[in-house]
Design a protein around this motif. Structure first.
Motif, PDB file in Angstrom:
ATOM      1  N   SER A  26       0.813  -1.215   0.000  1.00  0.00           N
ATOM      2  CA  SER A  26       0.000   0.000   0.000  1.00  0.00           C
ATOM      3  C   SER A  26       0.847   1.266   0.000  1.00  0.00           C
ATOM      4  O   SER A  26       0.372   2.338  -0.388  1.00  0.00           O
ATOM      5  N   LEU A  27       2.117   1.166   0.421  1.00  0.00           N
ATOM      6  CA  LEU A  27       3.001   2.328   0.458  1.00  0.00           C
ATOM      7  C   LEU A  27       3.968   2.374  -0.723  1.00  0.00           C
ATOM      8  O   LEU A  27       4.783   3.286  -0.815  1.00  0.00           O
ATOM      9  N   ALA A  28       3.876   1.418  -1.621  1.00  0.00           N
ATOM     10  CA  ALA A  28       4.829   1.334  -2.727  1.00  0.00           C
ATOM     11  C   ALA A  28       4.531   2.323  -3.845  1.00  0.00           C
ATOM     12  O   ALA A  28       5.244   2.351  -4.842  1.00  0.00           O
ATOM     13  N   LEU A  29       3.471   3.127  -3.698  1.00  0.00           N
ATOM     14  CA  LEU A  29       3.103   4.185  -4.649  1.00  0.00           C
ATOM     15  C   LEU A  29       2.663   3.641  -5.997  1.00  0.00           C
ATOM     16  O   LEU A  29       2.646   4.360  -6.989  1.00  0.00           O
ATOM     17  N   LEU A  30       2.317   2.352  -6.056  1.00  0.00           N
ATOM     18  CA  LEU A  30       1.828   1.738  -7.293  1.00  0.00           C
ATOM     19  C   LEU A  30       0.485   1.056  -7.042  1.00  0.00           C
ATOM     20  O   LEU A  30       0.256  -0.083  -7.443  1.00  0.00           O
ATOM     21  N   GLN A  31      -0.410   1.761  -6.356  1.00  0.00           N
ATOM     22  CA  GLN A  31      -1.719   1.167  -6.116  1.00  0.00           C
ATOM     23  C   GLN A  31      -2.427   0.851  -7.421  1.00  0.00           C
ATOM     24  O   GLN A  31      -3.049  -0.195  -7.572  1.00  0.00           O
ATOM     25  N   THR A  32      -2.357   1.770  -8.387  1.00  0.00           N
ATOM     26  CA  THR A  32      -2.960   1.571  -9.696  1.00  0.00           C
ATOM     27  C   THR A  32      -1.870   1.166 -10.676  1.00  0.00           C
ATOM     28  O   THR A  32      -0.966   1.943 -10.953  1.00  0.00           O
ATOM     29  N   LEU A  33      -1.952  -0.054 -11.204  1.00  0.00           N
ATOM     30  CA  LEU A  33      -0.937  -0.537 -12.140  1.00  0.00           C
ATOM     31  C   LEU A  33      -1.340  -0.204 -13.579  1.00  0.00           C
ATOM     32  O   LEU A  33      -1.620  -1.075 -14.403  1.00  0.00           O
ATOM     33  N   GLU A  34      -1.385   1.075 -13.834  1.00  0.00           N
ATOM     34  CA  GLU A  34      -1.593   1.580 -15.185  1.00  0.00           C
ATOM     35  C   GLU A  34      -0.923   2.944 -15.248  1.00  0.00           C
ATOM     36  O   GLU A  34      -0.530   3.502 -14.228  1.00  0.00           O
ATOM     37  N   THR A  35      -0.748   3.459 -16.457  1.00  0.00           N
ATOM     38  CA  THR A  35      -0.087   4.748 -16.599  1.00  0.00           C
ATOM     39  C   THR A  35      -0.917   5.835 -15.931  1.00  0.00           C
ATOM     40  O   THR A  35      -2.109   6.005 -16.234  1.00  0.00           O
ATOM     41  N   VAL A  36      -0.295   6.549 -14.994  1.00  0.00           N
ATOM     42  CA  VAL A  36      -0.995   7.583 -14.233  1.00  0.00           C
ATOM     43  C   VAL A  36      -0.099   8.811 -14.096  1.00  0.00           C
ATOM     44  O   VAL A  36       1.093   8.774 -14.406  1.00  0.00           O
ATOM     45  N   THR A  37      -0.677   9.892 -13.601  1.00  0.00           N
ATOM     46  CA  THR A  37       0.086  11.086 -13.278  1.00  0.00           C
ATOM     47  C   THR A  37       0.450  11.066 -11.803  1.00  0.00           C
ATOM     48  O   THR A  37      -0.134  10.320 -11.011  1.00  0.00           O
ATOM     49  N   MET A  38       1.383  11.932 -11.408  1.00  0.00           N
ATOM     50  CA  MET A  38       1.762  12.001 -10.007  1.00  0.00           C
ATOM     51  C   MET A  38       0.630  12.564  -9.163  1.00  0.00           C
ATOM     52  O   MET A  38       0.505  12.212  -7.980  1.00  0.00           O
ATOM     53  N   ALA A  39      -0.216  13.384  -9.752  1.00  0.00           N
ATOM     54  CA  ALA A  39      -1.373  13.889  -9.006  1.00  0.00           C
ATOM     55  C   ALA A  39      -2.254  12.731  -8.555  1.00  0.00           C
ATOM     56  O   ALA A  39      -2.753  12.713  -7.423  1.00  0.00           O
ATOM     57  N   THR A  40      -2.430  11.743  -9.426  1.00  0.00           N
ATOM     58  CA  THR A  40      -3.230  10.566  -9.063  1.00  0.00           C
ATOM     59  C   THR A  40      -2.550   9.773  -7.957  1.00  0.00           C
ATOM     60  O   THR A  40      -3.198   9.286  -7.028  1.00  0.00           O
ATOM     61  N   VAL A  41      -1.221   9.618  -8.051  1.00  0.00           N
ATOM     62  CA  VAL A  41      -0.477   8.883  -7.025  1.00  0.00           C
ATOM     63  C   VAL A  41      -0.666   9.543  -5.660  1.00  0.00           C
ATOM     64  O   VAL A  41      -0.912   8.866  -4.646  1.00  0.00           O
ATOM     65  N   LEU A  42      -0.568  10.869  -5.610  1.00  0.00           N
ATOM     66  CA  LEU A  42      -0.718  11.575  -4.336  1.00  0.00           C
ATOM     67  C   LEU A  42      -2.161  11.494  -3.819  1.00  0.00           C
ATOM     68  O   LEU A  42      -2.389  11.387  -2.609  1.00  0.00           O
ATOM     69  N   GLU A  43      -3.126  11.532  -4.725  1.00  0.00           N
ATOM     70  CA  GLU A  43      -4.522  11.377  -4.308  1.00  0.00           C
ATOM     71  C   GLU A  43      -4.750   9.997  -3.698  1.00  0.00           C
ATOM     72  O   GLU A  43      -5.455   9.849  -2.693  1.00  0.00           O
ATOM     73  N   GLU A  44      -4.163   8.966  -4.312  1.00  0.00           N
ATOM     74  CA  GLU A  44      -4.304   7.611  -3.776  1.00  0.00           C
ATOM     75  C   GLU A  44      -3.649   7.508  -2.400  1.00  0.00           C
ATOM     76  O   GLU A  44      -4.183   6.841  -1.500  1.00  0.00           O
ATOM     77  N   LEU A  45      -2.515   8.179  -2.241  1.00  0.00           N
ATOM     78  CA  LEU A  45      -1.843   8.165  -0.946  1.00  0.00           C
ATOM     79  C   LEU A  45      -2.694   8.885   0.107  1.00  0.00           C
ATOM     80  O   LEU A  45      -2.820   8.418   1.245  1.00  0.00           O
ATOM     81  N   ASP A  46      -3.306  10.003  -0.285  1.00  0.00           N
ATOM     82  CA  ASP A  46      -4.169  10.737   0.644  1.00  0.00           C
ATOM     83  C   ASP A  46      -5.390   9.915   1.047  1.00  0.00           C
ATOM     84  O   ASP A  46      -5.900  10.051   2.161  1.00  0.00           O
ATOM     85  N   GLY A  47      -5.872   9.081   0.139  1.00  0.00           N
ATOM     86  CA  GLY A  47      -7.069   8.292   0.419  1.00  0.00           C
ATOM     87  C   GLY A  47      -6.798   6.970   1.118  1.00  0.00           C
ATOM     88  O   GLY A  47      -7.738   6.233   1.434  1.00  0.00           O
TER      89      GLY A  47
END
Length: 329
Positions: free
Chosen positions: A65-86
């Motif tokens: 959950s902390l590996a910053l790859l919750q979504t295994l598809e091409t994403v932006t860093m904004a999405t990565v940070l949103e997933e971390l916030d959630g």
């Protein structure tokens, strides 16, 4: 390989994690010294020290959950940070307990006891690293496009084993098997899954030339991260030749070069005349040791074979190698 779904994604979270591991984790991923020192000066001191203790406590293991790859598809860093916030703190705590069979080391035990405070600290650290490497990430756009096309060509042409053999990472692919270093017995077990049930996701890293990570803990996929091919041309513009990094990032028109790289493509083409290593070195203008290394990779991929002629060893294409040239010509 034909039974395993293989894809490639452009994922900034993986690159941030690689850089973070290099900066505070005690294991070099090849981040250039100048960039490393500049980034270290911008990191929140207490957050970095806490993270260093965690990465050192369990050979670099992190909860998935902390590996910053919750979504295994091409994403932006904004999405990565949103997933971390959630991400819910209790999920992180539960994963830590499960990952160490209920007996985490002291550094991780402290996180499991106060996961919300740790998540705030970790989020600051991730954001600081991204602010520092975002220009490099943008500069690597062309290389990412080229790598996506390279893997796509390999999948269509049945040459994925050659791609896997050429990954410059500690994860090795040999004789149809992935060899994974540092599998920790106290982390979540890898439950065998029938072919086709779990896909293999390749994640190029725009961080350093010795970068490498992997995870087998997900139910849906195994991901393997490796240095983005051509990254050295950006990190050291002298390696890009007269054209500079922009020229190096241009997608080549030659499909065989795109798939294998210029040296291996040239070797495979010249192998039609059964040359020796010294012959190839002369024709290509590179050292014999370089030719030998690339020939070894082509042999492992089943595209090239060695045959002795008297006192000489000659190189020739296999049927598979000849078929690949015909397909991509």
């Amino acid at each position: 390989m034909e039974r395993v779904g293989v894809g490639v994604i452009r994922h900034p979270g993986a690159t941030v994690l690689s850089v973070l591991t290099d900066l505070v984790g005690g294991r070099s991923h090849g981040v250039p010294p100048g960039l490393r020192e500049a980034l270290r000066r911008t990191l929140p001191g207490t957050d970095a020290a806490d993270m260093a203790a965690l990465l050192a406590s369990a050979n670099g293991w992190l909860p998935e959950s902390l590996a910053l790859l919750q979504t295994l598809e091409t994403v932006t860093m904004a999405t990565v940070l949103e997933e971390l916030d959630g991400l819910r703190p209790d999920v992180v705590a539960e994963e830590i307990e499960a990952g160490f069979s209920g007996d985490p080391p002291p550094a991780w035990r402290a996180v499991a006891a106060r996961p919300a405070a740790f998540m705030t600290s970790y989020r600051r650290l991730v954001a600081a690293v991204w602010d520092g490497i975002a220009p490099l990430w943008t500069q690597a756009d062309g290389l990412h496009a080229r790598e996506t096309e390279r893997v796509g060509v390999a999948a269509v042409s049945g040459a994925l084993e050659g791609v896997m053999d050429g990954l410059r990472t500690r994860v090795r692919f040999d004789a149809g098997r992935l060899h994974l270093p540092n599998c920790l017995p106290n982390c979540l077990p890898w439950r065998p899954v029938a072919p086709g049930r779990r896909r293999l996701v390749l994640v190029p890293l725009a961080s350093g030339l010795t970068a490498g990570m992997y995870s087998v803990e997900r139910e849906d996929a195994i991901w393997v991260a490796y240095p983005l091919p051509g990254l050295g041309q950006i990190l050291d513009p002298r390696r890009a030749g007269a054209g500079g990094p922009a020229a190096a990032a241009t997608v080549p028109d030659d499909a065989l070069v795109l798939l294998l790289g210029p040296v291996r493509a040239a070797i495979l083409r010249h192998a039609g005349t059964a040359p020796s290593v010294s012959d190839l070195a002369g024709r290509l203008g590179v050292g014999a040791s370089t030719v030998t290394y690339h020939c070894d990779q082509l042999v492992r991929a089943g595209l090239l074979e060695r045959a002795r002629r008297g006192r000489e060893v000659r190189l020739r294409r296999t049927g598979r190698g000849a078929g690949l040239i015909d397909l991509l010509s």
